[in-house]
Design an enzyme around this catalytic site. Structure first.
Site, PDB file in Angstrom:
ATOM      1  N   HIS A 143      42.424 -60.902 -32.161  1.00 24.93           N
ATOM      2  CA  HIS A 143      41.916 -60.128 -31.027  1.00 24.93           C
ATOM      3  C   HIS A 143      42.404 -58.677 -31.133  1.00 24.93           C
ATOM      4  O   HIS A 143      41.619 -57.734 -30.978  1.00 24.93           O
ATOM      5  CB  HIS A 143      42.398 -60.765 -29.718  1.00 24.93           C
ATOM      6  CG  HIS A 143      42.153 -59.941 -28.483  1.00 24.93           C
ATOM      7  ND1 HIS A 143      41.052 -60.098 -27.690  1.00 24.93           N
ATOM      8  CD2 HIS A 143      42.877 -58.938 -27.924  1.00 24.93           C
ATOM      9  CE1 HIS A 143      41.105 -59.226 -26.686  1.00 24.93           C
ATOM     10  NE2 HIS A 143      42.211 -58.511 -26.810  1.00 24.93           N
ATOM     11  N   GLU A 144      43.686 -58.502 -31.437  1.00 29.87           N
ATOM     12  CA  GLU A 144      44.229 -57.143 -31.546  1.00 29.87           C
ATOM     13  C   GLU A 144      43.624 -56.407 -32.740  1.00 29.87           C
ATOM     14  O   GLU A 144      43.336 -55.218 -32.661  1.00 29.87           O
ATOM     15  CB  GLU A 144      45.759 -57.174 -31.656  1.00 29.87           C
ATOM     16  CG  GLU A 144      46.474 -57.780 -30.436  1.00 29.87           C
ATOM     17  CD  GLU A 144      46.082 -57.120 -29.116  1.00 29.87           C
ATOM     18  OE1 GLU A 144      45.700 -55.935 -29.130  1.00 29.87           O
ATOM     19  OE2 GLU A 144      46.144 -57.804 -28.075  1.00 29.87           O
TER      20      GLU A 144
ATOM     21  N   HIS B  67      40.384 -54.957 -31.844  1.00 33.00           N
ATOM     22  CA  HIS B  67      40.534 -53.662 -31.160  1.00 33.00           C
ATOM     23  C   HIS B  67      40.669 -52.544 -32.195  1.00 33.00           C
ATOM     24  O   HIS B  67      40.094 -51.474 -32.050  1.00 33.00           O
ATOM     25  CB  HIS B  67      41.790 -53.663 -30.278  1.00 33.00           C
ATOM     26  CG  HIS B  67      41.587 -54.288 -28.930  1.00 33.00           C
ATOM     27  ND1 HIS B  67      40.518 -53.970 -28.123  1.00 33.00           N
ATOM     28  CD2 HIS B  67      42.316 -55.198 -28.227  1.00 33.00           C
ATOM     29  CE1 HIS B  67      40.599 -54.660 -26.990  1.00 33.00           C
ATOM     30  NE2 HIS B  67      41.680 -55.421 -27.035  1.00 33.00           N
TER      31      HIS B  67
ATOM     32  N   GLU C 291      37.187 -55.565 -24.165  1.00 36.31           N
ATOM     33  CA  GLU C 291      37.982 -56.794 -24.266  1.00 36.31           C
ATOM     34  C   GLU C 291      37.098 -57.980 -24.675  1.00 36.31           C
ATOM     35  O   GLU C 291      37.463 -58.767 -25.532  1.00 36.31           O
ATOM     36  CB  GLU C 291      38.678 -57.110 -22.940  1.00 36.31           C
ATOM     37  CG  GLU C 291      39.824 -56.189 -22.588  1.00 36.31           C
ATOM     38  CD  GLU C 291      40.921 -56.158 -23.647  1.00 36.31           C
ATOM     39  OE1 GLU C 291      41.188 -57.209 -24.264  1.00 36.31           O
ATOM     40  OE2 GLU C 291      41.485 -55.077 -23.866  1.00 36.31           O
TER      41      GLU C 291
END
Lengths: 190, 297
Positions: free
Chosen positions: B139-140, B143, B212
């Site tokens: 997930h990071e 980003h 997100e």
């Protein structure tokens, strides 16, 4: 909170919420979604759990329930048994290969209990589904809503999967939003 | 290199939000010019500040969070996972930092993939299992890949400027005036700047929530297991702890409490949130899981 409840709370005369059967039938249509989309197969069993009734009333009530069940099982071809669990709560367990008949039977029994004045004793109805392990849908009569319960060994539960079946069935079932009310029932006899 | 599976609805909303932000900013600058404020100088100052922030934010963030960059020798396992995910994502491997905090959390910082740092707290490591940790790292990394630091910095550029104008116009409303502008319009500047700030603030928060969702989707694609991120989110948010353990038959004696309606409805708060609710994110991840299952056949 409605005006009546607010008034009741103010005056300290708050009554218990009444048992509510309105949304019970939603499990019928939801079971179709569960089967087709998520391979959650309904078990041919469902139960109603109610609080212990005081001894004087109990025999009478039990006879009435049994008579009713004998009558209705002749109609639908389902079978039933009555068991008492470790909490001294009474369970009426119905068996029927047809899920809609099962839901109908549960509705009929709860309806009769309410009509005979035992509505306050009704706790919940439970429908069992399987996906490797049992997945229960608990219909809480006083909330008038469902919640999922997936027990694991040793009084633990698979909350991750409970949240997932919740999000999968949000559209089909009226599900209790407050997670803190998703009380487990350990050792369900079905 | 993995091509991101697209979610059209999400992209439409994201582009729509960015367009609205640009529109609000355009109106803002146009009105300032009309009134006669030399917004160029102000914008230059703000841009300078933002650029500083843009280039040094990674170090600032790490410093303020108390994150310590660790070497590959110190954290072989995490680096190994990170390397694998980066090669799937097709981005250079960022550095890894550890924050000494019991609260499970993770964040990514840095203006581009090369300068990025992905940080996890010690609490996150002890709360999650290996698969869930991998999903959070993915997930990071999403980003980082989506360049969210840059996008969000740009998006908040003029919002910050509006905020400064609002503050300055309150304290020194007439000091900078007197260059033949439309003097009679000066009184509306604080109100106008505040309005621009509030509107762009809400839009930026919405954009952040869409980013997100995007990063969640990226994680699902990178790991191929959306359910792991869902279960990590449940653990991090403490949702698991809210599920009761007492038997319904045991608590039935206290059922008068059921009358009190729980305060639900966080709809207003949701407007200000930078992250979507965990429930929404899990629901979105479940949809992705069904998509993945459908394509795999």
């Amino acid at each position: 909170m409605g005006i009546r409840e607010a008034l009741g709370a103010l005056l300290g005369t708050t009554a218990l919420p009444k048992a509510n059967l309105d949304k019970l039938f939603a499990i019928s249509s939801a079971s179709v979604t569960m089967q087709s989309e998520f391979n959650l197969v309904p078990a041919p069993r469902a139960g109603i759990c109610f609080k212990p009734i005081e001894s004087s009333q109990y025999d009478e009530a039990r006879t009435e329930i049994e008579e009713l069940l004998q009558f209705s099982s002749r109609e639908t071809g389902s079978s039933f048994r009555i068991v008492t669990d470790e909490y001294r709560f009474t369970w009426v367990i119905l068996e029927d290969p047809d899920f809609d008949d099962l839901v109908g039977g549960i509705h009929l029994v709860s309806q009769t209990l309410i009509e005979k004045g035992f509505g306050d004793y009704l706790l919940c109805a439970i429908f069992r589904f399987e996906k490797g392990k049992p997945v229960y849908w608990v219909y809480h009569f006083k909330l008038g809503r469902f919640y999922p319960f997936i027990p694991l060994d040793g009084k633990t539960r698979d909350s991750a999967m409970e949240f997932r079946v919740r999000s999968l069935l949000e559209k089909d079932l009226p599900i209790e939003k407050e997670i803190a009310k998703w009380y487990p029932l350990w050792g369900i006899p079905l | 290199m993995v091509r991101w599976a697209k979610d059209r609805g999400l992209q439409v909303r994201m582009i729509g939000t960015m367009f609205l932000i640009a529109l609000v900013y355009f109106i803002f600058i146009a009105v300032l010019a009309y009134i006669g404020i030399d917004s160029l100088l102000l914008l230059l100052i703000v841009t300078g500040m933002i650029l500083l922030q843009y280039f040094f934010s990674d170090r600032m963030v790490l410093l303020s969070m108390g994150a310590r960059v660790v070497t590959e020798q110190e954290e072989p396992r995490l680096y190994e996972t990170l390397t694998r995910l980066c090669s799937i994502a097709g981005i250079p491997r960022p550095k890894l930092a550890i924050v000494n905090s019991a609260i499970p959390n993770a964040f990514a910082t840095g203006r581009n993939a090369k300068n990025s740092v992905v940080a996890v707290t010690t609490g996150l490591r002890s709360t999650l299992n290996q698969e869930e940790l991998e999903a959070v790292l993915a997930h990071e990394l999403s980003h980082v890949k989506n360049r969210d630091v840059m996008v969000m910095t740009l998006a908040s550029l003029i919002s910050t400027a509006a905020f400064f104008i609002f503050r300055n116009s309150l304290s020194a409303s007439r000091v900078t005036s007197g260059r033949g502008g439309k003097q009679n319009l000066w009184f509306i500047i604080p109100v106008f700047a505040a309005a621009v700030w509030v509107i762009s603030y809400l839009l930026i928060k919405a954009l952040s929530r869409y980013r997100e969702f995007s990063a969640d989707r990226g994680s699902a694609v990178l790991t191929g297991r959306p359910s792991q991120l869902a279960s990590a989110l449940m653990k991090i948010s403490g949702m698991m702890d809210r599920v009761p353990k007492d038997d319904l038959r045991k608590v039935e004696g206290m059922n008068a409490f059921f009358i009190i309606p729980a305060l639900s409805g966080s709809s207003i708060m949701a407007l200000f949130a930078t992250h979507p609710s965990v429930e929404q994110r899990i629901a979105a991840l479940d949809r992705i899981e069904k998509e993945l299952a459908g394509r795999g056949d």
